[in-house]
Design an enzyme around this catalytic site. Structure first.
Site, PDB file in Angstrom:
ATOM      1  CG  PHE A   1      -2.043  -0.903   1.269  1.00 44.50           C
ATOM      2  CD1 PHE A   1      -3.236  -0.592   0.648  1.00 44.50           C
ATOM      3  CD2 PHE A   1      -1.947  -2.107   1.945  1.00 44.50           C
ATOM      4  CE1 PHE A   1      -4.314  -1.454   0.687  1.00 44.50           C
ATOM      5  CE2 PHE A   1      -3.017  -2.986   1.989  1.00 44.50           C
ATOM      6  CZ  PHE A   1      -4.199  -2.662   1.351  1.00 44.50           C
TER       7      PHE A   1
ATOM      8  CB  THR B   1      -4.276   5.183  -8.180  1.00 47.05           C
ATOM      9  OG1 THR B   1      -5.237   6.193  -8.500  1.00 47.05           O
ATOM     10  CG2 THR B   1      -2.992   5.511  -8.930  1.00 47.05           C
ATOM     11  CG  ASP B   2      -9.139   5.770 -10.633  1.00 44.22           C
ATOM     12  OD1 ASP B   2      -8.341   6.387  -9.895  1.00 44.22           O
ATOM     13  OD2 ASP B   2     -10.353   6.054 -10.701  1.00 44.22           O
ATOM     14  CD  GLU B   3      -5.435  10.300  -9.043  1.00 46.60           C
ATOM     15  OE1 GLU B   3      -4.688  11.198  -9.467  1.00 46.60           O
ATOM     16  OE2 GLU B   3      -5.853  10.258  -7.878  1.00 46.60           O
TER      17      GLU B   3
ATOM     18  CE1 TYR C   1      -0.451   8.423  -6.151  1.00 44.72           C
ATOM     19  CE2 TYR C   1      -2.338   9.539  -7.139  1.00 44.72           C
ATOM     20  CZ  TYR C   1      -1.810   8.462  -6.440  1.00 44.72           C
ATOM     21  OH  TYR C   1      -2.625   7.430  -6.055  1.00 44.72           O
ATOM     22  CB  SER C   2      -1.186   9.743 -12.018  1.00 43.41           C
ATOM     23  OG  SER C   2      -0.900  10.889 -12.786  1.00 43.41           O
TER      24      SER C   2
ATOM     25  CE  LYS D   1       0.448   3.569  -6.778  1.00 44.97           C
ATOM     26  NZ  LYS D   1       0.937   2.599  -5.752  1.00 44.97           N
TER      27      LYS D   1
END
Length: 343
Positions: free
Chosen positions: A83, A126-128, A159-160, A163
């Site tokens: 996480f 994440t979906d981002e 950020y995205s 990820k």
């Protein structure tokens, strides 16, 4: 079963740890958390005597290798659930480096450790990573486009992007080295223990402080909201029954624009639903997220338990009202940062 849960003192991870201890008492949980501003040991106080807590960085290769090796040495089922992440878009725009360090280098360290020790790995994302979608009203366009596991990556922020990079590392390690990995990409979570910098807790705590909520732009940006408990139930479904190498999208059909959320919170507080202020928009602000979770539902039989957004928001509002001692120490510094940005 033995689990190493990274980021277990953060929002989603802590809720995962609480649920695991409550519902799966036979699971031995080790939490690894760096305890940055977004991680709080106090979040785990109620379960402290039933877990092992290690303060440390998931990018610390020696520490991570030792912890994963200890899992494997037990001779039982073992898994890492990752996480840990830097996750706030506004912070990534101000200083991208922590996002590179945690989201990319941290994931690399964990992948190398599970590769060396043959441990099952689940990667929470994440979906981002998919960018955004055109604005669409579910009532007007029931066949509107939604993200699937085959949607091309198109991240909008540091950020995205980090990820997305971490997801690709997992895919490469699974293909090249055969690690037993799964990935889940989830939509926006809400619920207890979420830092007050995030959208819903910020609005709730502003209302509780007698401050008008602040909404980016015109407030029309849409998020596909899911209660954190539903997210974590889905993670367990993937961990237990998911196909190795597969990506599962987690969503609860909770699309709502920011104005709907703010108005609902104001009404819960007994205030005028229009008692909010619009502020300057965030750079690169994605328009809409929406998840197609049909694979998760059909293959693993998962269903959300919190299907009514307004009732979920009411429960979350009540939690923050009743747990001011937890969020109050973070509030002033958070609002000072937003004030510098004019938001």
């Amino acid at each position: 079963m033995k689990l190493l849960v990274t980021g277990g003192a953060g929002f989603i991870g802590a809720n995962f740890v609480h649920a695991t201890v409550r519902e799966r008492p036979d699971v031995d949980v080790v939490v690894l958390d760096k305890l940055t501003y977004a991680g709080d040991r106090a979040t785990l106080e109620a379960v402290a005597d039933r877990i092992t807590f290690v303060e440390g960085d998931c990018a610390d290769t020696a520490l991570v290798s030792q912890l994963v090796g200890d899992l494997a040495a037990g001779g039982e089922d073992a898994a890492v659930v990752h996480f840990a992440a830097e996750s706030h878009n506004d912070n990534s725009l101000s200083d991208p480096w922590p996002f590179v360090q945690t989201n990319l280098l941290g994931t690399y360290a964990l992948l190398e450790a599970v590769r060396a020790h043959g441990v099952r790995y689940h990667h929470v994302s994440t979906d981002e990573v998919y960018g955004d979608l055109p604005l669409a009203d579910p009532a007007d366009d029931p066949a509107r486009e939604r993200f699937t596991a085959d949607t091309p990556y198109n991240p909008s922020s540091p950020y995205s992007a980090t990820k997305a990079g971490s997801d690709l590392l997992v895919r490469a390690w699974a293909r090249s080295f055969g690690i037993r990995a799964t990935i889940s990409n989830c939509s926006n979570n809400y619920g207890p223990w979420q830092h007050v910098e995030k959208f819903i807790p910020r609005q709730i705590t502003n209302i509780l402080d007698g401050v008008r909520p602040k909404v980016y732009g015109a407030g029309t940006n849409v998020r596909d909201w899911i209660h954190v408990d539903d997210h974590n139930r889905a993670v367990w479904a993937v961990l237990g029954r998911g196909r190795v190498g597969q990506t599962y999208l987690i969503g609860a059909d909770g699309e709502a624009n920011n104005l709907r959320v703010v108005r609902a919170l104001l009404e819960i507080a007994g205030q005028d639903a229009d008692a909010y202020d619009l502020v300057s928009d965030r750079p690169g602000h994605d328009l809409r997220y929406a998840i197609d979770a049909s694979l998760l539902r059909e293959e693993l039989g998962w269903r959300p338990l919190h299907s009514d957004l307004e009732s979920g928001l009411k429960a979350t509002f009540d939690w923050y009202r009743d747990n001011e001692a937890w969020w109050r120490p973070r509030k002033a510094a958070t609002e000072a940062k937003y004030a510098q940005l004019g938001r």
